[in-house]
Design a protein around this motif. Structure first.
Motif, PDB file in Angstrom:
ATOM      1  N   LEU A 174       2.120   3.973  42.264  1.00  0.00           N
ATOM      2  CA  LEU A 174       0.897   3.144  41.674  1.00  0.00           C
ATOM      3  C   LEU A 174       0.930   3.282  40.422  1.00  0.00           C
ATOM      4  O   LEU A 174       0.416   1.988  39.718  1.00  0.00           O
ATOM      5  CB  LEU A 174      -0.423   3.879  42.294  1.00  0.00           C
ATOM      6  CG  LEU A 174      -1.672   3.182  42.123  1.00  0.00           C
ATOM      7  CD1 LEU A 174      -1.839   2.163  43.115  1.00  0.00           C
ATOM      8  CD2 LEU A 174      -2.707   4.274  42.299  1.00  0.00           C
ATOM      9  N   THR A 175       1.242   4.166  39.670  1.00  0.00           N
ATOM     10  CA  THR A 175       1.369   4.434  38.094  1.00  0.00           C
ATOM     11  C   THR A 175       2.187   5.566  37.868  1.00  0.00           C
ATOM     12  O   THR A 175       2.533   6.311  38.707  1.00  0.00           O
ATOM     13  CB  THR A 175      -0.126   4.343  37.652  1.00  0.00           C
ATOM     14  OG1 THR A 175      -0.091   4.375  36.181  1.00  0.00           O
ATOM     15  CG2 THR A 175      -0.742   5.530  37.799  1.00  0.00           C
ATOM     16  N   PHE A 176       2.530   5.568  36.579  1.00  0.00           N
ATOM     17  CA  PHE A 176       3.300   6.740  36.165  1.00  0.00           C
ATOM     18  C   PHE A 176       3.303   6.837  34.596  1.00  0.00           C
ATOM     19  O   PHE A 176       2.467   6.055  34.089  1.00  0.00           O
ATOM     20  CB  PHE A 176       4.647   6.494  36.574  1.00  0.00           C
ATOM     21  CG  PHE A 176       5.439   5.153  35.934  1.00  0.00           C
ATOM     22  CD1 PHE A 176       5.196   4.013  36.442  1.00  0.00           C
ATOM     23  CD2 PHE A 176       6.314   5.135  34.609  1.00  0.00           C
ATOM     24  CE1 PHE A 176       5.725   2.923  35.773  1.00  0.00           C
ATOM     25  CE2 PHE A 176       6.665   4.153  34.215  1.00  0.00           C
ATOM     26  CZ  PHE A 176       6.378   2.920  34.887  1.00  0.00           C
ATOM     27  N   THR A 177       3.956   7.816  34.197  1.00  0.00           N
ATOM     28  CA  THR A 177       3.938   8.295  32.727  1.00  0.00           C
ATOM     29  C   THR A 177       5.335   9.035  32.562  1.00  0.00           C
ATOM     30  O   THR A 177       5.449   9.843  33.414  1.00  0.00           O
ATOM     31  CB  THR A 177       2.747   8.914  32.298  1.00  0.00           C
ATOM     32  OG1 THR A 177       2.806   9.048  30.773  1.00  0.00           O
ATOM     33  CG2 THR A 177       2.243  10.311  32.621  1.00  0.00           C
ATOM     34  N   ILE A 221       1.547   8.392  40.333  1.00  0.00           N
ATOM     35  CA  ILE A 221       0.717   8.560  41.516  1.00  0.00           C
ATOM     36  C   ILE A 221       1.347   7.701  42.586  1.00  0.00           C
ATOM     37  O   ILE A 221       1.713   6.449  42.097  1.00  0.00           O
ATOM     38  CB  ILE A 221      -0.973   8.134  41.203  1.00  0.00           C
ATOM     39  CG1 ILE A 221      -1.317   9.254  40.364  1.00  0.00           C
ATOM     40  CG2 ILE A 221      -1.567   7.959  42.417  1.00  0.00           C
ATOM     41  CD1 ILE A 221      -2.804   8.841  40.040  1.00  0.00           C
ATOM     42  N   ILE A 246       5.948  -0.135  38.318  1.00  0.00           N
ATOM     43  CA  ILE A 246       4.691   0.042  39.167  1.00  0.00           C
ATOM     44  C   ILE A 246       5.164  -0.814  40.433  1.00  0.00           C
ATOM     45  O   ILE A 246       5.567  -2.035  40.320  1.00  0.00           O
ATOM     46  CB  ILE A 246       3.428  -0.739  38.660  1.00  0.00           C
ATOM     47  CG1 ILE A 246       2.855   0.107  37.512  1.00  0.00           C
ATOM     48  CG2 ILE A 246       2.425  -1.021  39.430  1.00  0.00           C
ATOM     49  CD1 ILE A 246       1.784  -0.175  36.712  1.00  0.00           C
ATOM     50  N   MET A 271      -1.227   7.745  32.683  1.00  0.00           N
ATOM     51  CA  MET A 271      -1.070   6.823  33.961  1.00  0.00           C
ATOM     52  C   MET A 271      -2.362   5.829  33.997  1.00  0.00           C
ATOM     53  O   MET A 271      -2.095   4.891  34.271  1.00  0.00           O
ATOM     54  CB  MET A 271      -1.120   7.722  35.004  1.00  0.00           C
ATOM     55  CG  MET A 271       0.046   8.508  35.113  1.00  0.00           C
ATOM     56  SD  MET A 271       0.286   9.655  36.738  1.00  0.00           S
ATOM     57  CE  MET A 271      -0.820  11.097  36.653  1.00  0.00           C
ATOM     58  N   ARG A 330      -1.596   2.994  31.785  1.00  0.00           N
ATOM     59  CA  ARG A 330      -0.458   2.018  32.238  1.00  0.00           C
ATOM     60  C   ARG A 330      -1.018   1.002  33.227  1.00  0.00           C
ATOM     61  O   ARG A 330      -0.940  -0.179  33.386  1.00  0.00           O
ATOM     62  CB  ARG A 330       0.357   2.766  32.867  1.00  0.00           C
ATOM     63  CG  ARG A 330       1.434   1.767  33.491  1.00  0.00           C
ATOM     64  CD  ARG A 330       2.982   2.463  33.928  1.00  0.00           C
ATOM     65  NE  ARG A 330       3.848   2.058  32.665  1.00  0.00           N
ATOM     66  CZ  ARG A 330       4.465   3.320  31.989  1.00  0.00           C
ATOM     67  NH1 ARG A 330       3.789   4.376  32.003  1.00  0.00           N
ATOM     68  NH2 ARG A 330       5.116   2.890  31.131  1.00  0.00           N
ATOM     69  N   LEU A 331      -1.992   1.566  34.142  1.00  0.00           N
ATOM     70  CA  LEU A 331      -2.867   0.713  35.174  1.00  0.00           C
ATOM     71  C   LEU A 331      -3.504  -0.261  34.367  1.00  0.00           C
ATOM     72  O   LEU A 331      -3.696  -1.291  34.852  1.00  0.00           O
ATOM     73  CB  LEU A 331      -3.588   1.715  35.894  1.00  0.00           C
ATOM     74  CG  LEU A 331      -2.852   2.397  37.171  1.00  0.00           C
ATOM     75  CD1 LEU A 331      -4.021   2.915  37.771  1.00  0.00           C
ATOM     76  CD2 LEU A 331      -2.421   1.282  38.207  1.00  0.00           C
ATOM     77  N   GLU A 371      -1.779  -3.100  32.969  1.00  0.00           N
ATOM     78  CA  GLU A 371      -1.202  -4.042  33.914  1.00  0.00           C
ATOM     79  C   GLU A 371      -2.440  -4.844  34.388  1.00  0.00           C
ATOM     80  O   GLU A 371      -2.085  -6.182  34.791  1.00  0.00           O
ATOM     81  CB  GLU A 371      -0.838  -3.060  35.198  1.00  0.00           C
ATOM     82  CG  GLU A 371      -0.029  -3.820  36.547  1.00  0.00           C
ATOM     83  CD  GLU A 371       1.193  -4.146  36.248  1.00  0.00           C
ATOM     84  OE1 GLU A 371       1.867  -3.868  35.275  1.00  0.00           O
ATOM     85  OE2 GLU A 371       1.706  -4.643  37.280  1.00  0.00           O
TER      86      GLU A 371
END
Ligand code: ZN
Lengths: 115, 390
Positions: free
Chosen positions: A47-50, A68, A88, B146, B149-150, B153
């Motif tokens: 779903l997302t990352f870092t 996540i 993503i 995180m 980033r979302l 997007e």
């Protein structure tokens, strides 16, 4: 034996909780006998990352990738990633492995790999 | 309920302070007493997050009340993560509004730079969920990375927008003597120049060094009082008119849409409703920009801009001093600094200065309604305050 991360399912309404809650967030069930422990699935999509460059104590690596993941049953989990170029929406699958070692113990958690 | 006013304010520099935590709390308290022209208070609340863990000092409020020779006034320490400051102000409000006390001192104080950066990061990371986040190495910057980033997007926010927040807040802090960072940065220097990747490395990608607030020591104080007390002292009538507080899931992964900050939305709604004003009535706001993305996201959630359009308003200059709704004239957490337990009180301090017309070079003209958003954890406990100049 295959290791799992467990979620808590309310027997009355079927709502799945991860992590554990004392009272069902959907129907308010509050008897702990009315929750069953079920393993979370391991496949899902990112779903997302870092990538973290300033690490907390206990880590002897330079960077740490975290994300996540939306699992195939729709539940979500936060985990570590061992993926070269995460994107993503990519498909991943998880393994339960050591995610942190402190002075006292090894902590197990989900590490995700490219599916 | 009785009306509650701000009788006096005080603040220390937000930076590295080489004196004990108790004094970091006491000095702004002393300044606020002098500002108000008062000698005594009925009660003291001290907001602090790390005393027990970082400074080896528990029961901070009891130490402070004695240090200031204010005994036998009642005293309590309030710990509500990074939202401790606004939570303590809320306690002060309730004590006066209820009729229990007439004059209440609210202090926020933190001394975190004593810890090495690793310990400081880990200390703040203990706010995350112990089993489902913390054990993975999740920190607040990781959650913010995180989230960013979302947001990028979904809404088209770019690294340039984030840098614009940093540049604006650093610029504002240049005119704030008490700010932690007096460093006039440029987009060129932190994003475009060949040195930018060295000047501004990733911390939790896509967030870079200049997207993250510094670790600060600091203290701030507000003395709250009844209208009766205000009649006896000659201070501007700044009323604490609205308070809202809301919570959200501990784990960010449990939020239906993790780009939504529902606790911010709800706390702001309550605060405006109680004050009887709308977001468009606000003249100046201090938002909790521990990470640059949060200023953008909060500016939408509190209702200044539509969801997903905060970065466009930023581009148009609407959040600068002189713009439609100036945000973080103090420099914000980004440049003024973030002594966690003190931050919420520091935000209120700036709003009171602005409403009094005492903010000097960074004064927002004709400020009548001021707003603060104090964001605890990664948005799982949020307190919003609305102040009105009478
Ligand atoms: Zn249920």
């Amino acid at each position: 034996m295959e290791l799992n991360i467990y979620a808590y399912k309310c027997k009355r309404c079927g709502e799945l909780h991860y992590p554990y809650k004392t009272i069902c967030k959907k129907c308010g069930e509050n008897d702990h006998n009315e929750f069953e422990i079920v393993p979370l699935p391991k496949n899902g999509k990112l779903l997302t990352f870092t990538t973290l460059y300033t690490l907390p104590s206990d880590y002897e690596v330079v960077t740490l990738a975290l994300g996540i993941v939306e699992l195939e049953d729709g539940n979500r989990i936060t985990g570590q990633l061992d993926i070269k170029n995460p994107k993503i929406g990519m498909k991943v699958n998880g393994k339960v492995e050591v995610v942190r070692k402190d002075l006292y113990k090894k902590h197990l958690g989900m590490i995700f790999y490219k599916a | 309920m009785r009306e509650v006013y701000v009788a006096g304010i005080g603040i220390t520099s937000f930076s590295r302070l080489e004196y004990p935590l108790v004094e970091i709390a006491a000095y702004p308290g002393l300044m606020a007493l002098r500002d108000a022209g008062l000698k005594k208070v009925d009660h003291l609340y001290v907001a602090n997050m790390g005393g027990g863990r970082i400074n080896g000092q528990t029961g901070l409020a009891s130490a402070v009340v004695d240090h200031m020779s204010l005994t036998p006034a009642g005293a309590e320490t309030i710990e509500n993560g990074p939202a401790s400051g606004a939570s303590a102000i809320k306690q002060g409000y309730m004590a006066i509004a209820s009729g229990m006390h007439d004059v209440v001192m609210v202090i926020g104080a933190e001394r975190m730079r004593e810890a090495n950066p690793l310990e400081a990061t880990d200390f703040v990371a203990t706010l995350t969920h112990p089993q489902a986040e913390y054990i993975y190495g999740v920190t607040l910057p990781a959650l913010a990375g995180m989230f960013t980033r979302l947001y990028m997007e979904k809404y088209g926010v770019t690294a340039r927008h984030l840098a614009m927040v940093a540049v604006k807040n650093h610029k504002n802090a240049m005119d704030n003597f008490y700010a932690h960072l007096h460093e006039d940065i440029t987009i060129e220097g932190i994003l475009d120049s060949p040195e930018a990747s060295t000047n501004n490395p990733y911390v939790a990608d896509p967030l870079r060094f200049y997207d993250v607030c510094p670790v600060s020591d600091g203290g701030a104080c507000l003395i709250l009082a009844t209208a009766e007390v205000m009649k006896k002292i000659n201070k501007p009538m700044i009323r604490l008119a609205g308070i809202g507080q809301a919570t959200d899931t501990h784990c960010v992964h449990e939020r239906k849409d993790p780009t939504e900050l529902l606790a911010v939305r709800e706390a702001a709604r309550q605060s405006f409703k109680m004050a009887g004003v709308k977001p468009s009535d606000v003249s100046v706001a201090e938002l909790h920009d521990a990470f640059t993305i949060l200023e953008i996201a909060e500016s939408e959630e509190v209702g200044f801009f539509k969801k997903g359009e905060g970065h466009l308003a930023l581009e148009r200059g609407e959040t600068q001093i002189g713009g439609k709704i100036p945000i973080n004239p103090s420099g914000g957490l980004k440049a003024k600094g973030h002594p966690v337990g003190a931050t919420g009180v520091g935000q209120a301090h700036e709003i009171v200065l602005q409403l009094r017309g005492e903010a000097g070079k960074r004064q927002v003209k004709n400020a009548k309604v001021g707003f603060t958003c104090n964001f605890g954890g990664f948005g799982n406990n949020v307190v919003c305050l609305t102040f009105i100049k009478e």
